[in-house]
Design an enzyme around this catalytic site. Structure first.
Site, PDB file in Angstrom:
ATOM      1  N   CYS A   1      14.078   4.638   8.971  1.00 29.62           N
ATOM      2  CA  CYS A   1      15.242   4.128   8.245  1.00 29.62           C
ATOM      3  C   CYS A   1      16.427   5.082   8.402  1.00 29.62           C
ATOM      4  CB  CYS A   1      14.901   3.944   6.765  1.00 29.62           C
ATOM      5  SG  CYS A   1      16.288   3.356   5.785  1.00 29.62           S
TER       6      CYS A   1
ATOM      7  N   CYS B   1      18.591   5.444   5.262  1.00 32.45           N
ATOM      8  CA  CYS B   1      18.013   6.295   4.213  1.00 32.45           C
ATOM      9  C   CYS B   1      18.088   7.777   4.601  1.00 32.45           C
ATOM     10  CB  CYS B   1      16.540   5.948   3.968  1.00 32.45           C
ATOM     11  SG  CYS B   1      16.170   4.200   4.010  1.00 32.45           S
ATOM     12  N   ASP B   2      17.785   8.088   5.854  1.00 34.45           N
ATOM     13  CA  ASP B   2      17.559   9.492   6.234  1.00 34.45           C
ATOM     14  C   ASP B   2      18.611  10.076   7.163  1.00 34.45           C
ATOM     15  OD1 ASP B   2      15.208   9.316   4.798  1.00 34.45           O
ATOM     16  OD2 ASP B   2      14.021   8.707   6.535  1.00 34.45           O
TER      17      ASP B   2
END
Ligand code: NAP
Length: 309
Positions: A134, A137-138
């Site tokens: 992701c 997200c990261d």
């Protein structure tokens, strides 16, 4: 309680199905395992959903979908469905992981799909220490650093573009020379100076130490040449796996586990409907998930009319 319909999954397909069902006056429960939105929560920008010509952030669209449903009397049930079995000849029983059960005349399965694992050595060892599925997200952890993206579909291309705006350099590793992602993304990727294409190549190993991964070992398929690319992170986008294991075995699936339906979203078991990425189909888009959800709800309403007759 016996619901007319239980919708499983609160992504675009599930929210649309619940909306169409509740607006038709039937009793509906919507089982949501995580925050509403599904995969769009991990999509940075959605550029191809009509009505948002300047694009919209995935989480913003998820919020709008959720807000649309909020005014209607849908029972929102938090949890994960472990199984769908028969309560009797005419009703289904859904078992949740917390021991709760829900009974339904019709089930609309909208549980989507997860990112597939690559299966490379080091993938599990460095999960969360460099290996990610992701970028939204990261990605920020890798600001100003070098990363790799693996895959040649829309996800890999889109996320490589997203990461290129944050990180120093993106190596886009793909096993073929041709990409399967949309031409608009292919062109953008080729025009982005800090994306290097590493095509015709596969990942042999993800390497690192105690602090996390530090490199990826890539092999050219034609020559067998090995290249060790120093990167702090690797984002894997090598396709999707359906979340369909909880459905009864009589529900027909394709070889990969995607649910087979007719054009009305009816699965092979009467009273079971499937919508969105869980379904065996070519087009996996927010717009097609919304269409599937509306179609499944319409078919479920016809089924309920017969059930109640
Ligand atoms: P996908 O389209 O199935 O692409 C998966 C990619 O991973 C392919 O390029 C495939 O290579 C590669 N791959 C598969 N197994 C591999 C392995 N073991 N080793 C190396 N590479 C491997 O998956 P996706 O990109 O996640 O997209 C899933 C669906 O969502 C698609 O229908 C896609 O169109 C849709 N989607 C749409 C958008 C959008 O339109 N905005 C965004 C994201 C996703 P090959 O090409 O050689 O098979």
């Amino acid at each position: 309680m016996l619901y007319d319909a239980v919708v499983i999954g609160a992504g675009p397909a599930g929210i649309t199905a619940a909306l169409y069902l509740v607006r038709s006056g039937v009793s509906v429960a919507l089982v949501e395992n995580a925050a509403p939105g599904g995969q769009i929560l991990s999509t940075a920008e959605i550029e191809n959903y009509p009505g948002f010509p300047k694009s919209i952030k995935g989480w913003e669209l998820a919020d709008l979908f959720d807000a649309h449903l909020a005014g209607y009397p849908v029972d929102r049930v938090r949890g994960q469905v472990l199984s769908v079995t028969r309560a009797d000849d005419r009703t289904f029983r859904l078992a949740l992981e917390d021991g709760k059960t829900l009974d339904a005349k019709a089930v609309v399965a909208c549980t989507g799909a997860h990112h597939r694992k690559l299966g490379a050595p080091g993938e599990d060892a460095f999960a969360g220490k460099g290996v990610s599925y992701c970028a939204v997200c990261d990605g920020n952890f890798y600001r100003g650093r070098d990363v790799a993206v693996v895959g040649g579909g829309n996800s890999a291309l889109e996320e490589a573009l997203y990461l290129s705006r944050i990180v120093n350099k993106v190596y886009l590793i793909h096993r073929r020379e041709a990409f399967r992602g949309a031409m608009i993304y292919q062109n953008k990727v080729r025009e982005t100076p800090n994306i290097e294409l590493v095509t015709g190549s596969v990942v042999d190993e993800i390497r690192g130490g105690n602090l996390g991964m530090d490199s990826v070992v890539v092999r050219r398929l034609d020559s067998g040449d090995i290249r060790v690319i120093p990167v702090d992170g690797i984002f894997l986008y090598v396709g999707m796996e359906p979340v369909s294991g909880y459905l009864p075995p009589e529900v027909n699936r394709d070889a990969a586990g995607f649910v087979l339906t007719d054009a009305e979203m009816c699965a092979s078991v009467p009273g079971v409907f499937a919508a969105g990425d869980l379904r065996a189909k070519r087009c996996r888009q927010v717009s097609s998930a919304v269409g599937d959800g509306a179609t499944a709800a319409t078919a479920a309403l016809s089924y309920l009319e017969q059930w109640n007759a």
